[in-house]
Design a protein around this motif. Structure first.
Motif, PDB file in Angstrom:
ATOM      1  N   GLU A 311      -0.496  49.030  55.770  1.00 15.60           N
ATOM      2  CA  GLU A 311      -0.224  49.131  54.330  1.00 15.60           C
ATOM      3  C   GLU A 311       1.242  49.448  54.067  1.00 15.60           C
ATOM      4  OE1 GLU A 311      -2.907  52.082  52.962  1.00 15.60           O
ATOM      5  OE2 GLU A 311      -4.704  50.811  53.146  1.00 15.60           O
ATOM      6  N   LEU A 312       1.833  50.277  54.939  1.00 16.25           N
ATOM      7  CA  LEU A 312       3.248  50.593  54.787  1.00 16.25           C
ATOM      8  C   LEU A 312       4.106  49.347  54.985  1.00 16.25           C
ATOM      9  CD1 LEU A 312       5.534  52.661  54.436  1.00 16.25           C
ATOM     10  CD2 LEU A 312       5.399  53.103  56.893  1.00 16.25           C
ATOM     11  N   HIS A 313       3.777  48.552  55.992  1.00 22.04           N
ATOM     12  CA  HIS A 313       4.529  47.318  56.213  1.00 22.04           C
ATOM     13  C   HIS A 313       4.374  46.373  55.032  1.00 22.04           C
ATOM     14  CE1 HIS A 313       5.225  43.202  57.753  1.00 22.04           C
ATOM     15  NE2 HIS A 313       6.184  43.789  58.461  1.00 22.04           N
ATOM     16  N   GLU A 314       3.163  46.288  54.485  1.00 23.46           N
ATOM     17  CA  GLU A 314       2.947  45.425  53.323  1.00 23.46           C
ATOM     18  C   GLU A 314       3.767  45.898  52.120  1.00 23.46           C
ATOM     19  OE1 GLU A 314       1.378  42.634  53.205  1.00 23.46           O
ATOM     20  OE2 GLU A 314       0.758  42.743  55.309  1.00 23.46           O
ATOM     21  N   ALA A 315       3.858  47.219  51.939  1.00 21.12           N
ATOM     22  CA  ALA A 315       4.658  47.759  50.832  1.00 21.12           C
ATOM     23  C   ALA A 315       6.134  47.436  51.032  1.00 21.12           C
ATOM     24  CB  ALA A 315       4.447  49.266  50.728  1.00 21.12           C
ATOM     25  N   PHE A 316       6.601  47.525  52.260  1.00 25.14           N
ATOM     26  CA  PHE A 316       8.006  47.212  52.550  1.00 25.14           C
ATOM     27  C   PHE A 316       8.272  45.727  52.303  1.00 25.14           C
ATOM     28  CE2 PHE A 316      11.522  47.410  55.999  1.00 25.14           C
ATOM     29  CZ  PHE A 316      12.480  47.571  55.012  1.00 25.14           C
ATOM     30  N   ARG A 317       7.358  44.874  52.762  1.00 26.62           N
ATOM     31  CA  ARG A 317       7.528  43.444  52.569  1.00 26.62           C
ATOM     32  C   ARG A 317       7.463  43.080  51.078  1.00 26.62           C
ATOM     33  NH1 ARG A 317       3.937  39.343  56.075  1.00 26.62           N
ATOM     34  NH2 ARG A 317       2.250  40.364  54.925  1.00 26.62           N
ATOM     35  N   ALA A 318       6.573  43.746  50.328  1.00 31.40           N
ATOM     36  CA  ALA A 318       6.474  43.481  48.892  1.00 31.40           C
ATOM     37  C   ALA A 318       7.760  43.887  48.169  1.00 31.40           C
ATOM     38  CB  ALA A 318       5.276  44.231  48.314  1.00 31.40           C
ATOM     39  N   ASP A 319       8.371  44.989  48.604  1.00 35.60           N
ATOM     40  CA  ASP A 319       9.634  45.415  48.000  1.00 35.60           C
ATOM     41  C   ASP A 319      10.723  44.378  48.235  1.00 35.60           C
ATOM     42  OD1 ASP A 319      11.402  47.753  46.893  1.00 35.60           O
ATOM     43  OD2 ASP A 319      12.393  47.120  48.746  1.00 35.60           O
ATOM     44  N   LEU A 320      10.777  43.810  49.447  1.00 37.25           N
ATOM     45  CA  LEU A 320      11.771  42.781  49.744  1.00 37.25           C
ATOM     46  C   LEU A 320      11.479  41.490  48.989  1.00 37.25           C
ATOM     47  CD1 LEU A 320      12.247  43.280  53.600  1.00 37.25           C
ATOM     48  CD2 LEU A 320      13.859  43.865  51.780  1.00 37.25           C
ATOM     49  N   ALA A 321      10.186  41.247  48.697  1.00 42.21           N
ATOM     50  CA  ALA A 321       9.846  40.048  47.933  1.00 42.21           C
ATOM     51  C   ALA A 321      10.239  40.205  46.467  1.00 42.21           C
ATOM     52  CB  ALA A 321       8.349  39.763  48.051  1.00 42.21           C
ATOM     53  N   ARG A 322      10.046  41.397  45.897  1.00 45.99           N
ATOM     54  CA  ARG A 322      10.409  41.640  44.494  1.00 45.99           C
ATOM     55  C   ARG A 322      11.918  41.627  44.298  1.00 45.99           C
ATOM     56  NH1 ARG A 322       6.388  45.613  44.989  1.00 45.99           N
ATOM     57  NH2 ARG A 322       8.034  47.155  45.310  1.00 45.99           N
ATOM     58  N   ASN A 323      12.605  42.264  45.254  1.00 48.56           N
ATOM     59  CA  ASN A 323      14.071  42.353  45.160  1.00 48.56           C
ATOM     60  C   ASN A 323      14.672  41.829  46.463  1.00 48.56           C
ATOM     61  OD1 ASN A 323      14.209  43.974  42.572  1.00 48.56           O
ATOM     62  ND2 ASN A 323      13.036  45.387  43.865  1.00 48.56           N
ATOM     63  N   PRO A 324      14.758  40.508  46.603  1.00 45.38           N
ATOM     64  CA  PRO A 324      15.217  39.930  47.872  1.00 45.38           C
ATOM     65  C   PRO A 324      16.597  40.439  48.271  1.00 45.38           C
ATOM     66  CG  PRO A 324      14.303  38.246  46.432  1.00 45.38           C
ATOM     67  CD  PRO A 324      14.447  39.487  45.601  1.00 45.38           C
ATOM     68  N   LEU A 325      16.743  40.691  49.560  1.00 43.32           N
ATOM     69  CA  LEU A 325      18.031  41.079  50.122  1.00 43.32           C
ATOM     70  C   LEU A 325      18.624  39.820  50.748  1.00 43.32           C
ATOM     71  CD1 LEU A 325      20.100  43.241  50.838  1.00 43.32           C
ATOM     72  CD2 LEU A 325      18.733  43.806  52.858  1.00 43.32           C
ATOM     73  N   VAL A 326      19.553  39.201  50.041  1.00 43.80           N
ATOM     74  CA  VAL A 326      20.128  37.924  50.485  1.00 43.80           C
ATOM     75  C   VAL A 326      21.423  38.189  51.224  1.00 43.80           C
ATOM     76  CG1 VAL A 326      20.970  35.668  49.770  1.00 43.80           C
ATOM     77  CG2 VAL A 326      19.072  36.748  48.531  1.00 43.80           C
ATOM     78  N   ALA A 327      21.498  37.673  52.444  1.00 42.92           N
ATOM     79  CA  ALA A 327      22.684  37.867  53.279  1.00 42.92           C
ATOM     80  C   ALA A 327      23.532  36.604  53.258  1.00 42.92           C
ATOM     81  CB  ALA A 327      22.264  38.226  54.701  1.00 42.92           C
ATOM     82  N   GLY A 328      24.201  36.335  52.136  1.00 38.49           N
ATOM     83  CA  GLY A 328      25.065  35.167  52.026  1.00 38.49           C
ATOM     84  C   GLY A 328      24.294  33.884  52.277  1.00 38.49           C
ATOM     85  N   ASP A 329      24.943  32.941  52.997  1.00 39.15           N
ATOM     86  CA  ASP A 329      24.285  31.673  53.282  1.00 39.15           C
ATOM     87  C   ASP A 329      23.253  31.789  54.393  1.00 39.15           C
ATOM     88  OD1 ASP A 329      25.947  32.133  55.383  1.00 39.15           O
ATOM     89  OD2 ASP A 329      26.944  30.173  55.335  1.00 39.15           O
ATOM     90  N   ALA A 330      23.070  33.016  54.942  1.00 45.10           N
ATOM     91  CA  ALA A 330      22.026  33.224  55.950  1.00 45.10           C
ATOM     92  C   ALA A 330      20.647  33.301  55.313  1.00 45.10           C
ATOM     93  CB  ALA A 330      22.304  34.499  56.755  1.00 45.10           C
ATOM     94  N   GLY A 331      20.598  33.429  53.991  1.00 46.28           N
ATOM     95  CA  GLY A 331      19.312  33.457  53.307  1.00 46.28           C
ATOM     96  C   GLY A 331      18.741  34.859  53.206  1.00 46.28           C
ATOM     97  N   GLY A 332      17.453  34.940  52.799  1.00 41.57           N
ATOM     98  CA  GLY A 332      16.794  36.228  52.636  1.00 41.57           C
ATOM     99  C   GLY A 332      16.517  36.917  53.960  1.00 41.57           C
TER     100      GLY A 332
END
Length: 396
Positions: A311-332
């Motif tokens: 559940e913790l991993h799912e919460a972390f993944r959901a946070d990244l899905a809501r607010n994507p961390l984009v690393a330039g042209d490397a993508g999300g």
């Protein structure tokens, strides 16, 4: 004349050939005899070795069980091993260990006893030995026994740890009506205690200071050096309290590509942001979050099963899905996860290795996934670890 000479030469040659043939046959027979003697000698030697081996095996089967010093120093469960040895050496039906925990609440470990019997015996507390090596106790009443067995009738107890460490006892229990423990039983139990005392003391961390975690400079999470010490401590605490313990290991997907495209400083910024996101979803006050190095993180969750780690991993993944961390042209940016839940035969190394194994499988399945390393619970006996209230020992 010439014919006569040829005839004489032929006769001589025939005679020489006959002599040589006889000598060859004799030599062959002698050699065959030597080979036969050698073979018989080797057969006799092998037969003697076999007879000796068979004799040794029969003697070992007929000999009583060895009472040598048990090796407990490297046993991952020295308390469990001590209880098994105590029961075996005294031919008892059950065994119990009682130790005062850090908070003053006694910790109980048993083999061969029901939960009701364990709670009843634990509530009796610690005896006043008053100089005696051991104390024999008797029980009246019918406590619920496991699998319809007769109730516990008598017990033999003595101190488990050194007097200055903590209040403690190791006891063996019998269900046999009218049995009294002998001096030989006291000696056998005392021998187990002498061997078990040191590894059990180390396992309970009674003589070691508490861990002082160190902080990773980049992410402000606990660092790799703290991970091993905290993991070992929490394994001990989980077993003493009878609580679950889960470990989630996370790794940034395609970290090498991020380093190549963003440079070291840019990649460090991504790791710092991921650490902050991780801390925001790790809300339980008992959880520990670590940076293990590179793009690898870990969360140790005392009191939580594998499902809560997922559940913790799912919460972390959901946070990244809501607010994507984009690393330039490397993508999300995404993180794969591996989960392990503590089982009885785990030590710190095997526990962490199982989580790493699950992480490898998750990364093989694609970025952002999570896998659980499920291991069958191979318990070698009934181990009960829980708290009990201490009263004075009494004869029931």
């Amino acid at each position: 004349m010439q014919t006569t000479e040829l005839a004489v030469a032929a006769v001589v040659l025939a005679g020489v050939s006959l002599v040589l043939f006889v000598l060859a046959i004799r030599r062959l027979l002698l050699r065959q005899a030597d080979v036969t003697v050698t073979m018989l000698r080797r057969y006799d030697d092998r037969l003697a070795d076999f007879a000796q081996t068979l004799s040794d095996a029969l003697a070992a089967l007929q000999a009583p069980p060895a009472q040598g010093t048990p090796e407990l120093g490297e046993d991952p469960e020295p308390m469990m091993r001590a209880l098994e040895l105590a029961r075996e050496r005294t031919r008892a039906d059950g065994a119990i260990a009682l130790v005062t925990g850090v908070s003053g609440t006694p910790i109980v470990a048993t083999v061969g006893l029901s939960e009701s019997e364990t709670n009843h015996i634990a509530r009796m507390g610690f005896p006043d030995y008053r100089g005696a090596r051991a104390i024999e106790v008797s029980f009246a009443g019918d406590l619920p026994a496991p699998n319809g067995s007769p109730p516990v009738r008598a017990g033999l107890v003595l101190p488990l740890l050194e007097e200055g460490d903590a209040k403690s006892l190791l006891g063996v229990l019998t269900r046999e009506q009218g049995r009294h423990f002998s001096e030989e039983d006291v000696d056998a139990l005392d021998a187990v205690v002498r061997v078990a005392r040191s590894p059990i003391t180390r396992a309970l961390k009674l003589r070691e200071p508490d861990v002082v975690p160190e902080i990773d400079v980049l992410t402000n999470l606990l660092d790799r050096q703290s991970f091993q010490a905290v993991l070992e401590r929490e394994i001990v605490r989980a077993r003493l309290a009878g609580h679950p313990l889960s470990l989630l290991v996370l790794d940034v997907d395609r970290l090498t590509s991020l380093n190549a495209r963003l440079g070291i400083d840019g990649a460090d910024g991504v790791l710092n942001e991921l650490a902050a996101r991780l801390q925001s979803v790790v809300t339980h006050h008992l959880d520990y979050a670590f940076r293990l190095g590179g793009g690898r993180f870990a969360v140790l969750r005392p009191g939580s099963e594998a499902a809560q780690a997922r559940e913790l991993h799912e919460a972390f993944r959901a946070d990244l899905a809501r607010n994507p961390l984009v690393a330039g042209d490397a993508g999300g940016v995404s993180l794969s996860g591996g989960i392990a839940e503590l089982v009885p035969r785990d030590d710190a190394e095997s526990f962490a290795a199982r989580a790493d194994h699950a992480l490898r499988r998750a990364k093989e399945s694609g970025p952002g996934g999570v896998e659980l390393d499920a291991v069958a619970d191979q318990r070698h006996g009934t181990l009960v670890l829980h708290a009990a209230t201490a009263d004075h020992l009494r004869r029931a």
